[in-house]
Design an enzyme around this catalytic site. Sequence first.
Site, PDB file in Angstrom:
ATOM      1  N   LYS A  11       0.830  -1.213   0.000  1.00  0.00           N
ATOM      2  CA  LYS A  11       0.000   0.000   0.000  1.00  0.00           C
ATOM      3  C   LYS A  11       0.865   1.263   0.000  1.00  0.00           C
ATOM      4  O   LYS A  11       2.075   1.205   0.258  1.00  0.00           O
ATOM      5  CB  LYS A  11      -0.943  -0.055   1.211  1.00  0.00           C
ATOM      6  N   TYR A  51     -12.577  -1.742  -3.502  1.00  0.00           N
ATOM      7  CA  TYR A  51     -13.068  -1.859  -2.128  1.00  0.00           C
ATOM      8  C   TYR A  51     -14.593  -1.693  -2.045  1.00  0.00           C
ATOM      9  O   TYR A  51     -15.113  -1.340  -0.977  1.00  0.00           O
ATOM     10  CB  TYR A  51     -12.364  -0.846  -1.226  1.00  0.00           C
ATOM     11  N   ASN A 114      -2.052   0.113   6.721  1.00  0.00           N
ATOM     12  CA  ASN A 114      -1.546  -1.159   7.240  1.00  0.00           C
ATOM     13  C   ASN A 114      -0.674  -1.932   6.246  1.00  0.00           C
ATOM     14  O   ASN A 114      -0.605  -3.156   6.280  1.00  0.00           O
ATOM     15  CB  ASN A 114      -2.692  -2.016   7.796  1.00  0.00           C
ATOM     16  N   HIS A 117      -2.165  -5.448   1.383  1.00  0.00           N
ATOM     17  CA  HIS A 117      -3.458  -6.099   1.168  1.00  0.00           C
ATOM     18  C   HIS A 117      -3.214  -7.575   0.917  1.00  0.00           C
ATOM     19  O   HIS A 117      -2.203  -7.943   0.311  1.00  0.00           O
ATOM     20  CB  HIS A 117      -4.153  -5.498  -0.060  1.00  0.00           C
ATOM     21  N   GLU A 128      -9.618 -10.179  -7.941  1.00  0.00           N
ATOM     22  CA  GLU A 128      -8.641  -9.096  -7.740  1.00  0.00           C
ATOM     23  C   GLU A 128      -7.473  -9.208  -8.729  1.00  0.00           C
ATOM     24  O   GLU A 128      -6.966  -8.189  -9.222  1.00  0.00           O
ATOM     25  CB  GLU A 128      -8.148  -9.127  -6.291  1.00  0.00           C
TER      26      GLU A 128
HETATM   27  N1  UDP Z   1      -9.796  -0.378   7.236  1.00  0.00           N
HETATM   28  C1  UDP Z   1      -9.845   0.796   7.949  1.00  0.00           C
HETATM   29  N2  UDP Z   1     -10.520   0.803   9.154  1.00  0.00           N
HETATM   30  C2  UDP Z   1     -11.135  -0.306   9.646  1.00  0.00           C
HETATM   31  C3  UDP Z   1     -11.085  -1.492   8.911  1.00  0.00           C
HETATM   32  C4  UDP Z   1     -10.413  -1.510   7.700  1.00  0.00           C
HETATM   33  O1  UDP Z   1      -9.315   1.818   7.535  1.00  0.00           O
HETATM   34  O2  UDP Z   1     -11.725  -0.235  10.736  1.00  0.00           O
HETATM   35  C5  UDP Z   1      -9.068  -0.410   5.955  1.00  0.00           C
HETATM   36  C6  UDP Z   1      -7.709  -1.101   6.070  1.00  0.00           C
HETATM   37  O3  UDP Z   1      -6.780  -0.457   5.179  1.00  0.00           O
HETATM   38  C7  UDP Z   1      -8.032  -2.506   5.612  1.00  0.00           C
HETATM   39  C8  UDP Z   1      -9.041  -2.226   4.496  1.00  0.00           C
HETATM   40  O4  UDP Z   1      -9.817  -1.146   4.986  1.00  0.00           O
HETATM   41  O5  UDP Z   1      -6.878  -3.195   5.179  1.00  0.00           O
HETATM   42  C9  UDP Z   1      -9.949  -3.377   4.144  1.00  0.00           C
HETATM   43  O6  UDP Z   1     -10.577  -3.833   5.322  1.00  0.00           O
HETATM   44  P1  UDP Z   1     -10.707  -5.391   5.634  1.00  0.00           P
HETATM   45  O7  UDP Z   1     -11.629  -5.539   6.788  1.00  0.00           O
HETATM   46  O8  UDP Z   1     -11.039  -6.119   4.368  1.00  0.00           O
HETATM   47  O9  UDP Z   1      -9.233  -5.770   6.136  1.00  0.00           O
HETATM   48  P2  UDP Z   1      -8.090  -6.663   5.461  1.00  0.00           P
HETATM   49  O10 UDP Z   1      -8.766  -7.733   4.650  1.00  0.00           O
HETATM   50  O11 UDP Z   1      -7.262  -5.714   4.613  1.00  0.00           O
HETATM   51  O12 UDP Z   1      -7.304  -7.207   6.615  1.00  0.00           O
HETATM   52 MG    MG Z   2     -10.214  -7.643   3.243  1.00  0.00          MG
END
Ligand code: UDP
Ligand code: MG
Length: 139
Positions: A11, A51, A114, A117, A128
């Site tokens: 990212k 997203y 974070n 992805h 994807e």
């Molecule tokens: N995210 C965020 N706040 C939250 C949860 C998710 O900003 O409370 C962002 C974060 O960058 C995350 C992405 O949205 O990686 C997608 O969320 P997901 O729950 O799918 O998490 P991931 O699969 O990336 O662990």
């Molecule tokens: Mg996810």
Amino acid sequence: MKTNQTFTMIKPDAVANGHIGAILNKISEAGFSIKALKLTRLSKADAEAFYAVHNERPFFNDLVSFMTSGPIVAAVLEKENAVHDFRTLIGSTNPAEAAEGTIRKHYATSVGENAVHGSDSDENAAIEIAFHFSAREQF
Ligand code: UDP
Ligand code: MG
């Protein structure tokens, strides 16, 4: 559908902080082979589409602006149990909850920014991968 592949993005935070090499190294050391790779940038429409599943969530606008804030690295990774094993390698979404040794524990700065992805299912990995790479960009 291939079940031994997953999709990742390094990212904008991790790219800006100079962690592309270290993260790709960790991915290789964990036994994944790279089947496609590019430095690119998401448009607002790209990020909103990628997203879309989160478009009702309170963090959606921040997520889209973060993901379009700078270049990303997109990659297709291959390994037995790729989706599951890559989710283990990256760790929990929130780096405060990510296990020691995971990519997010090491490189993520917050739940939003974070570092990486990882696809959450074989079905989404295929979607994807197709979103980011044409057939001739995949090896
Ligand atoms: N995210 C965020 N706040 C939250 C949860 C998710 O900003 O409370 C962002 C974060 O960058 C995350 C992405 O949205 O990686 C997608 O969320 P997901 O729950 O799918 O998490 P991931 O699969 O990336 O662990
Ligand atoms: Mg996810």
